[in-house]
Write a protein that holds these residues in place. Structure first.
Motif, PDB file in Angstrom:
ATOM      1  N   TRP A 180       0.835  -1.205   0.000  1.00  0.00           N
ATOM      2  CA  TRP A 180       0.000   0.000   0.000  1.00  0.00           C
ATOM      3  C   TRP A 180       0.868   1.253   0.000  1.00  0.00           C
ATOM      4  CZ3 TRP A 180      -3.430   1.669   4.741  1.00  0.00           C
ATOM      5  CH2 TRP A 180      -4.218   2.764   4.374  1.00  0.00           C
ATOM      6  N   ALA A 181       1.993   1.200   0.695  1.00  0.00           N
ATOM      7  CA  ALA A 181       2.884   2.358   0.769  1.00  0.00           C
ATOM      8  C   ALA A 181       3.693   2.553  -0.508  1.00  0.00           C
ATOM      9  CB  ALA A 181       3.829   2.202   1.960  1.00  0.00           C
ATOM     10  N   TYR A 182       4.145   1.471  -1.129  1.00  0.00           N
ATOM     11  CA  TYR A 182       5.064   1.587  -2.259  1.00  0.00           C
ATOM     12  C   TYR A 182       4.376   1.627  -3.629  1.00  0.00           C
ATOM     13  CZ  TYR A 182       9.095   0.586   0.778  1.00  0.00           C
ATOM     14  OH  TYR A 182      10.067   0.638   1.738  1.00  0.00           O
ATOM     15  N   ILE A 183       3.542   0.634  -3.899  1.00  0.00           N
ATOM     16  CA  ILE A 183       3.088   0.436  -5.279  1.00  0.00           C
ATOM     17  C   ILE A 183       2.243   1.589  -5.815  1.00  0.00           C
ATOM     18  CG2 ILE A 183       1.736  -1.070  -6.791  1.00  0.00           C
ATOM     19  CD1 ILE A 183       2.850  -3.445  -5.284  1.00  0.00           C
ATOM     20  N   GLU A 235      -6.631   2.337  -4.023  1.00  0.00           N
ATOM     21  CA  GLU A 235      -7.723   1.669  -3.319  1.00  0.00           C
ATOM     22  C   GLU A 235      -7.512   0.158  -3.268  1.00  0.00           C
ATOM     23  OE1 GLU A 235     -11.483   4.662  -4.264  1.00  0.00           O
ATOM     24  OE2 GLU A 235     -10.937   3.092  -5.713  1.00  0.00           O
ATOM     25  N   THR A 236      -6.940  -0.402  -4.325  1.00  0.00           N
ATOM     26  CA  THR A 236      -6.682  -1.848  -4.357  1.00  0.00           C
ATOM     27  C   THR A 236      -5.784  -2.271  -3.208  1.00  0.00           C
ATOM     28  OG1 THR A 236      -6.951  -2.011  -6.753  1.00  0.00           O
ATOM     29  CG2 THR A 236      -5.629  -3.713  -5.677  1.00  0.00           C
ATOM     30  N   TYR A 237      -4.650  -1.588  -3.037  1.00  0.00           N
ATOM     31  CA  TYR A 237      -3.693  -1.984  -2.007  1.00  0.00           C
ATOM     32  C   TYR A 237      -4.128  -1.534  -0.613  1.00  0.00           C
ATOM     33  CZ  TYR A 237      -0.790  -3.612  -5.772  1.00  0.00           C
ATOM     34  OH  TYR A 237      -0.331  -4.318  -6.863  1.00  0.00           O
ATOM     35  N   ARG A 238      -4.896  -0.449  -0.546  1.00  0.00           N
ATOM     36  CA  ARG A 238      -5.470  -0.056   0.749  1.00  0.00           C
ATOM     37  C   ARG A 238      -6.452  -1.123   1.220  1.00  0.00           C
ATOM     38  NH1 ARG A 238     -10.143   4.098   0.483  1.00  0.00           N
ATOM     39  NH2 ARG A 238     -11.048   2.139  -0.244  1.00  0.00           N
TER      40      ARG A 238
END
Length: 562
Positions: free
Chosen positions: A251-254, A414-417
């Motif tokens: 969530w932080a990187y991608i 939103e996907t990684y969150r």
């Protein structure tokens, strides 16, 4: 630091923790047990006997050399082996069990949990890189799933190799090497030059990851008293932690350091997945350093006896008692009196060939046949293997590709969150399982069955809705119940098999689980062009597992292992 880590090696024993055999804490009625009771006691402990520090309190009966000899002979009668090594191994088992749960086991719980963290850290970490690998290396979203196949090839080979190697070279080297390999190849994967090279590096790190669970589980179970058996379910917490770490870092990187489908994707503008993999590699290296430099792992006493290092084996058991602030009756004299003196008995040690043959014999017909000794046990064995196979495929079909499913309706951020939220919700699942598995009207079977049913139902709900918020709720709840399911299944499986064949039954279950996981991406690629089809298949497999759990004839809650 090395001096601290090698402190144990410089000591010949811990005489301050040794007490005479007759004064040792022992279960009540130790000398009055029948053959079957003795066998059960030799392999597991009575919960009701657990006292402060995990030690036993004498109840009138005294453990004598003759009584201990009778226990050993009764236990060996059903094991298929009766050598000096086998006798001494049984004595060591009893000594460790009498020491009980203490500081050493809790520290071991923490460092073994790192193996569980690494397992899911990389399983989910690889899944979280698939979309960006597809964009950067121009691989279709369908075929990029072969990346997961590469990881599972490494997992299967690693699990097979390290399970045997740990019996040949010792638990301690395998315990450290597996995590080190995982860290080194994980860091290297962050610099993958192309898709094939990245897949190869993922497969190599899988060699280390695959060895973590069998080696760590063998070490932890070897020192865990029966009265603390529910702690096995708690190890799944670390599995959830691995998922959480990978999700938060993704969530932080991608979203911040990656290209989108609307622009040309190159290494320079798509560094997010590389930052993720490098950070996961650094975390794995940190865990290796904690294991290697902070924790003093005593080598398996049974391995030491097999190699003819009897004094070190006794010192290891005394060291555990010392760390636990407990007492032990184990000395070399006790080992020699029952197992035979080295100068008088030839079969004191096992050669490397014998060690490997014994390990491989676990999977021979002679070892598998006892798992079907009775109709009840045979049905249980088949159902357990079937459940592990279905869940191995069902879990991978959904969880390994969840980021791809989520990205179809949401932005990258939103996907990684949402994936991170899903991981957070799953974290308390094993904690709840730890308490429900011992409830009178719930037990292992009830906890497993209910959580598995809800997991399957939520998977179908996930596909039935298009609203991203509703999908998030479904995936988060699915994660919670899924962690309960896995936590209890990990504990129930070794408990339900008889002790002499426990490694065989559990090993085959784990192998089937990994093979099914390897097949899952292939099914997801070729089975259907409908992106929801793998989720339907996943839900169906989980619900089939639920039905199989209802049919399990054995409940292990509140009972000693066979």
């Amino acid at each position: 630091m090395n001096a601290l880590r090698n402190l144990f090696k410089d000591r010949t024993g811990f005489p301050e923790v040794v007490v005479p055999l007759a004064d040792a804490p022992t279960p009540p009625n130790a000398e009055k047990m029948s053959g079957s009771d003795v066998e059960s006691n030799a392999n597991s402990l009575d919960k009701a006997s657990s006292q402060e520090k995990g030690a036993y309190v004498p109840q009138g009966d005294v453990l004598t050399l003759e009584g201990l000899r009778a226990e050993v002979e009764s236990a060996l009668a059903s094991s298929g082996h009766d050598s000096a090594y086998d006798r001494k191994a049984k004595i060591i088992n009893r000594a460790i069990q009498d020491i009980g749960m203490g500081r050493y086991q809790w520290e071991l719980f923490f460092v073994c949990g790192m193996g569980w963290i690494a397992d899911n850290l990389w399983l989910q970490g690889v899944a979280l890189t698939l979309t960006q690998l597809s964009l950067e290396f121009n691989i279709s979203e369908s075929h990029v799933r072969f990346t997961t196949c590469a990881l599972f090839v490494g997992l299967i080979v690693g699990a097979s190799f390290w399970g045997i190697a740990s019996d040949a070279i010792g638990r301690r080297p395998a315990f450290n090497i597996t995590l080190f390999l995982c860290a080194v190849f994980g860091l290297a994967a962050g610099g993958g030059p192309n898709w094939i090279g990245t897949c190869a590096l993922y497969a190599c790190l899988g060699l280390g990851v695959g060895g973590n669970l069998p080696v760590d589980a063998a070490i932890f179970l070897e020192f865990l008293p029966f009265a603390s058996g529910n702690i096995l379910s708690m190890l799944a917490i670390f599995w959830s932690v691995g998922n959480l770490i990978a999700s938060l870092l993704a969530w932080a990187y991608i979203p911040n350091y990656s290209c989108s489908g609307a622009e040309a994707c190159t290494k320079e503008n798509n560094m997010g997945w590389r930052y993720l993999v490098l950070t996961l590699g650094a975390i794995t290296m940190l865990m290796f350093c904690v294991r290697y430099f902070w924790f003093t792992l005593y080598e398996s006493p049974k391995f030491l006896v097999a190699r003819g290092r009897q004094s070190e084996a006794v010192a290891a058991v005394q060291g555990i008692a010392y760390r636990n602030k407990a007492k032990t009756w184990l000395t070399e004299e006790v080992l020699n009196e029952i197992g035979g003196y080295p100068e008088e008995t030839e079969d004191q040690t096992l050669t490397y060939t014998e060690v490997i043959k014994r390990n491989l014999s676990k999977f021979s017909g002679n070892q598998i046949k006892p798992l079907f000794a009775t109709k009840r046990l045979g049905i249980t064995t088949v159902l357990i293997w079937f459940i592990w196979t279905c869940i191995g495929m069902g879990y991978t079909l959904f969880n390994a590709f969840l980021p791809q499913y989520l990205s179809s309706n949401t932005t990258t951020y939103e996907t990684y969150r949402n994936y991170a939220i899903t991981a957070v919700v799953g974290l308390p699942g094993p904690v709840l399982a730890c308490y429900t598995v011992d409830l009178k009207y719930v037990g292992r079977k009830g906890t497993m069955a209910v959580s598995t049913m809800l997991t399957g139902v939520l998977l179908f709900c996930f596909t039935a809705v298009d609203n991203p918020k509703t999908q998030l709720v479904c995936s988060a709840l699915e994660s919670f119940f899924q962690m309960i399911m896995y936590g209890v299944l990990y504990a129930y499986t070794p408990e339900v098999f008889p002790a002499p064949n426990r490694g065989t039954g559990s090993g085959i279950a784990s192998c089937l689980n990994r093979i099914a996981g390897l097949c899952a991406p292939i099914i997801g690629i070729y089975a259907s062009s409908n992106p929801s089809a793998p989720i339907y298949a996943s839900g169906a497999l989980i619900l089939v597992s639920f039905v199989a759990m209802l049919l399990l004839p054995i409940e292990t809650a509140g009972k000693q292992a066979l």
